[in-house]
Enzyme design. Structure first.
Site, PDB file in Angstrom:
ATOM      1  N   CYS A 118       0.745  -1.313  -0.108  1.00  0.00           N
ATOM      2  CA  CYS A 118       0.099  -0.134   0.168  1.00  0.00           C
ATOM      3  C   CYS A 118       0.791   1.376  -0.049  1.00  0.00           C
ATOM      4  CB  CYS A 118      -0.749   0.052   1.142  1.00  0.00           C
ATOM      5  SG  CYS A 118      -2.044  -1.352   1.109  1.00  0.00           S
ATOM      6  N   HIS A 135      -3.283   7.428   2.453  1.00  0.00           N
ATOM      7  CA  HIS A 135      -3.927   6.327   1.986  1.00  0.00           C
ATOM      8  C   HIS A 135      -5.251   5.838   2.656  1.00  0.00           C
ATOM      9  CE1 HIS A 135      -3.677   2.076   1.094  1.00  0.00           C
ATOM     10  NE2 HIS A 135      -3.464   1.610   2.138  1.00  0.00           N
ATOM     11  N   ASN A 155     -10.071   0.183  -0.021  1.00  0.00           N
ATOM     12  CA  ASN A 155      -8.317   0.349   0.055  1.00  0.00           C
ATOM     13  C   ASN A 155      -8.075  -0.276  -1.264  1.00  0.00           C
ATOM     14  OD1 ASN A 155      -5.488  -0.296   0.163  1.00  0.00           O
ATOM     15  ND2 ASN A 155      -5.668  -1.116   2.629  1.00  0.00           N
TER      16      ASN A 155
HETATM   17  N1  ACO Z   1     -18.333  -8.042   9.537  1.00  0.00           N
HETATM   18  C1  ACO Z   1     -18.599  -8.552  10.808  1.00  0.00           C
HETATM   19  N2  ACO Z   1     -17.872  -8.888  11.909  1.00  0.00           N
HETATM   20  C2  ACO Z   1     -16.700  -8.825  11.628  1.00  0.00           C
HETATM   21  C3  ACO Z   1     -15.935  -8.808  10.359  1.00  0.00           C
HETATM   22  C4  ACO Z   1     -16.848  -8.363   9.416  1.00  0.00           C
HETATM   23  N3  ACO Z   1     -16.297  -8.096   7.981  1.00  0.00           N
HETATM   24  N4  ACO Z   1     -14.597  -8.814  10.212  1.00  0.00           N
HETATM   25  C5  ACO Z   1     -14.152  -9.241  11.579  1.00  0.00           C
HETATM   26  N5  ACO Z   1     -15.571  -9.258  12.339  1.00  0.00           N
HETATM   27  C6  ACO Z   1     -15.539  -9.475  13.756  1.00  0.00           C
HETATM   28  C7  ACO Z   1     -14.315 -10.397  14.257  1.00  0.00           C
HETATM   29  O1  ACO Z   1     -14.466 -11.876  13.766  1.00  0.00           O
HETATM   30  C8  ACO Z   1     -14.466 -10.024  15.840  1.00  0.00           C
HETATM   31  O2  ACO Z   1     -15.463 -10.971  16.226  1.00  0.00           O
HETATM   32  P1  ACO Z   1     -15.266 -11.567  17.852  1.00  0.00           P
HETATM   33  O3  ACO Z   1     -15.338 -10.377  18.701  1.00  0.00           O
HETATM   34  O4  ACO Z   1     -16.632 -12.307  17.842  1.00  0.00           O
HETATM   35  O5  ACO Z   1     -13.999 -12.412  17.832  1.00  0.00           O
HETATM   36  C9  ACO Z   1     -15.078  -8.717  15.676  1.00  0.00           C
HETATM   37  O6  ACO Z   1     -15.489  -8.489  14.693  1.00  0.00           O
HETATM   38  C10 ACO Z   1     -14.028  -7.568  16.152  1.00  0.00           C
HETATM   39  O7  ACO Z   1     -12.800  -7.894  15.232  1.00  0.00           O
HETATM   40  P2  ACO Z   1     -11.262  -7.131  15.144  1.00  0.00           P
HETATM   41  O8  ACO Z   1     -10.436  -7.560  14.261  1.00  0.00           O
HETATM   42  O9  ACO Z   1     -10.901  -6.748  16.778  1.00  0.00           O
HETATM   43  O10 ACO Z   1     -12.275  -5.650  14.920  1.00  0.00           O
HETATM   44  P3  ACO Z   1     -11.534  -4.198  14.768  1.00  0.00           P
HETATM   45  O11 ACO Z   1     -12.194  -3.151  15.220  1.00  0.00           O
HETATM   46  O12 ACO Z   1      -9.938  -4.062  14.915  1.00  0.00           O
HETATM   47  O13 ACO Z   1     -11.726  -3.740  13.132  1.00  0.00           O
HETATM   48  C11 ACO Z   1     -10.446  -3.847  11.196  1.00  0.00           C
HETATM   49  C12 ACO Z   1     -11.127  -4.797  12.173  1.00  0.00           C
HETATM   50  C13 ACO Z   1     -11.278  -3.005  10.426  1.00  0.00           C
HETATM   51  C14 ACO Z   1      -9.696  -4.682   9.928  1.00  0.00           C
HETATM   52  C15 ACO Z   1      -9.332  -3.135  11.791  1.00  0.00           C
HETATM   53  O14 ACO Z   1      -8.522  -3.616  12.706  1.00  0.00           O
HETATM   54  C16 ACO Z   1      -8.583  -2.225  10.772  1.00  0.00           C
HETATM   55  O15 ACO Z   1      -8.664  -1.353  10.027  1.00  0.00           O
HETATM   56  N6  ACO Z   1      -7.100  -2.820  10.702  1.00  0.00           N
HETATM   57  C17 ACO Z   1      -6.129  -1.914   9.999  1.00  0.00           C
HETATM   58  C18 ACO Z   1      -6.118  -2.482   8.624  1.00  0.00           C
HETATM   59  C19 ACO Z   1      -5.156  -1.894   7.663  1.00  0.00           C
HETATM   60  O16 ACO Z   1      -4.892  -0.511   7.801  1.00  0.00           O
HETATM   61  N7  ACO Z   1      -4.838  -2.461   6.593  1.00  0.00           N
HETATM   62  C20 ACO Z   1      -3.994  -1.653   5.773  1.00  0.00           C
HETATM   63  C21 ACO Z   1      -2.699  -2.105   5.013  1.00  0.00           C
HETATM   64  S1  ACO Z   1      -3.525  -3.134   4.011  1.00  0.00           S
HETATM   65  C22 ACO Z   1      -2.256  -3.412   3.063  1.00  0.00           C
HETATM   66  O17 ACO Z   1      -1.023  -3.094   3.120  1.00  0.00           O
HETATM   67  C23 ACO Z   1      -2.483  -4.454   1.739  1.00  0.00           C
END
Ligand code: ACO
Length: 339
Positions: A125, A266, A296
């Site tokens: 990214c 980004h 993204n």
């Molecule tokens: N729909 C519903 N529930 C979901 C989903 C979904 N799509 N995805 C995960 N959950 C659930 C999980 O299973 C978890 O359930 P549990 O509590 O029963 O175990 C719950 O939601 C919380 O999951 P978390 O992963 O802790 O959620 P979080 O608030 O951290 O959000 C997210 C997840 C959106 C991915 C966030 O962590 C994020 O944006 N991280 C950064 C990602 C990023 O920036 N990537 C950039 C680089 S990408 C690259 O370089 C190619």
């Protein structure tokens, strides 16, 4: 002299000039509601956690080089430069058409270039920020006159469509910027402002690979693999690392966050970019946000956002743009440019 003019003239820079811009998004749109029909997820969860509502997905016969070429053609047209005048094409991508040749070489052929050279930059990214930095450095010291920098990715091809934690986050697309080498002889712009790249700061830390990687690779298991991510940890690193790279870049340019006209981050997660903007005390009106409709798009996300903000008239000639990105690797970086 106004405060703005003072800051614009504070640092003399002689980086690559910006001549044109272009973008391409595939026709097919996949909404959160579409995903909720196949996965245990909801529009509400995705919107609240990420700010994403929909994403574009490449057609089965659409390659990264096709999208890159469309964005490149638009950038050339906007600058009224012919492909025959280009010296170099740099494509930032993690999803090349093939293991080799490079996407850049394919773009060269598709543009009808019989001259010059091209190569790919792989920093996931952060690729576009890396590629702009490489192009700028080469143009400051080399003999190339026109360089096209493209960010293009087809991440839909390396997603596990059954993993709701990753597949909802990404989309496909391409964006491009055409650069011209700085020339000592050139006239400055009418208002005394030179546009172009001012400073950047790049970083990577391979020890953090387990946070974000693909489970396949050519020399690893002869496959492309799919994205694996520890979302929460990536989130935590993103805010800290990006803020640090921005501060280093501002320091190099002898500027402050107050000088920034537009923050073009980004587009990984609306909460990440708002958290970074808060740290910089940048008001939300100065942030270019495209995540809702693009999701993204990896290396394409920053040039797509620039293109949108220039096309709709928000970014004007002479504005100071702060770009930043973080991606797999982990890689991250920031870059300042005058539009
Ligand atoms: N729909 C519903 N529930 C979901 C989903 C979904 N799509 N995805 C995960 N959950 C659930 C999980 O299973 C978890 O359930 P549990 O509590 O029963 O175990 C719950 O939601 C919380 O999951 P978390 O992963 O802790 O959620 P979080 O608030 O951290 O959000 C997210 C997840 C959106 C991915 C966030 O962590 C994020 O944006 N991280 C950064 C990602 C990023 O920036 N990537 C950039 C680089 S990408 C690259 O370089 C190619």
């Amino acid at each position: 002299m106004t405060e703005k003019k003072k800051s614009r003239n504070a640092v003399s820079h002689n980086g690559a000039r910006v001549l044109g811009h272009g973008a391409y998004l595939p026709k097919k749109i996949l909404t959160n509601a579409d995903l909720a029909k196949k996965l245990d997820t909801s529009d509400e969860w995705i919107m609240q956690r990420t700010g994403i509502k929909s994403r574009h997905i490449a057609a089965d016969n659409e390659r990264t080089s096709d999208m890159a070429t469309r964005a490149a053609e638009e950038a050339l047209a906007s600058a009224k430069i012919s492909a025959k005048e280009l010296d170099c094409v740099i494509v930032a991508t993690t999803t090349p058409d093939r293991t080799f040749p490079s996407v850049a070489a394919q773009v060269q052929a598709k543009l009808g270039m019989e001259q010059g050279y091209g190569f790919d930059v792989q920093a996931v990214c952060s690729g576009f920020v890396y590629a702009l930095t490489v192009a700028d450095a080469m143009m400051r010291v080399g003999s190339d006159r026109f360089t096209l920098v493209v960010g293009a990715d087809t991440l839909s091809r390396i997603l596990d469509w059954e993993d709701r934690a990753t597949c909802v986050l990404f989309g496909d697309g391409a964006g491009a910027i055409l650069l011209r080498a700085p020339s000592e002889k050139e006239e400055e712009e009418k208002d005394g402002v030179k546009n172009g790249i001012i400073a950047s700061s790049l970083h990577s830390d391979g020890r953090l690979m387990p946070l974000l990687y693909t489970d396949g690779g050519v020399s690893f298991n002869k496959s492309a693999g799919v994205i694996k991510m520890q979302g929460r940890e990536v989130f935590r690193h993103a805010v800290v690392n990006i803020s640090d790279a921005i501060n280093k870049t501002l320091e190099k340019a002898e500027m402050t966050a107050e000088d920034i006209d537009w923050f073009v981050p980004h587009q990984a997660n609306a909460r990440i970019l708002n958290a970074v903007a808060d740290r910089l005390r940048l008001p939300s009106e100065k942030i270019v946000v495209t995540i809702e409709k693009h999701a993204n798009t990896s290396a394409a996300s920053v040039p797509l956002a620039i293109h949108e903000a220039v096309a709709d008239g928000r970014v004007k000639k002479g504005d100071l743009l702060l770009l930043e990105a973080m991606g797999g690797g982990l890689t991250w970086g920031a870059l300042l440019m005058r539009w």
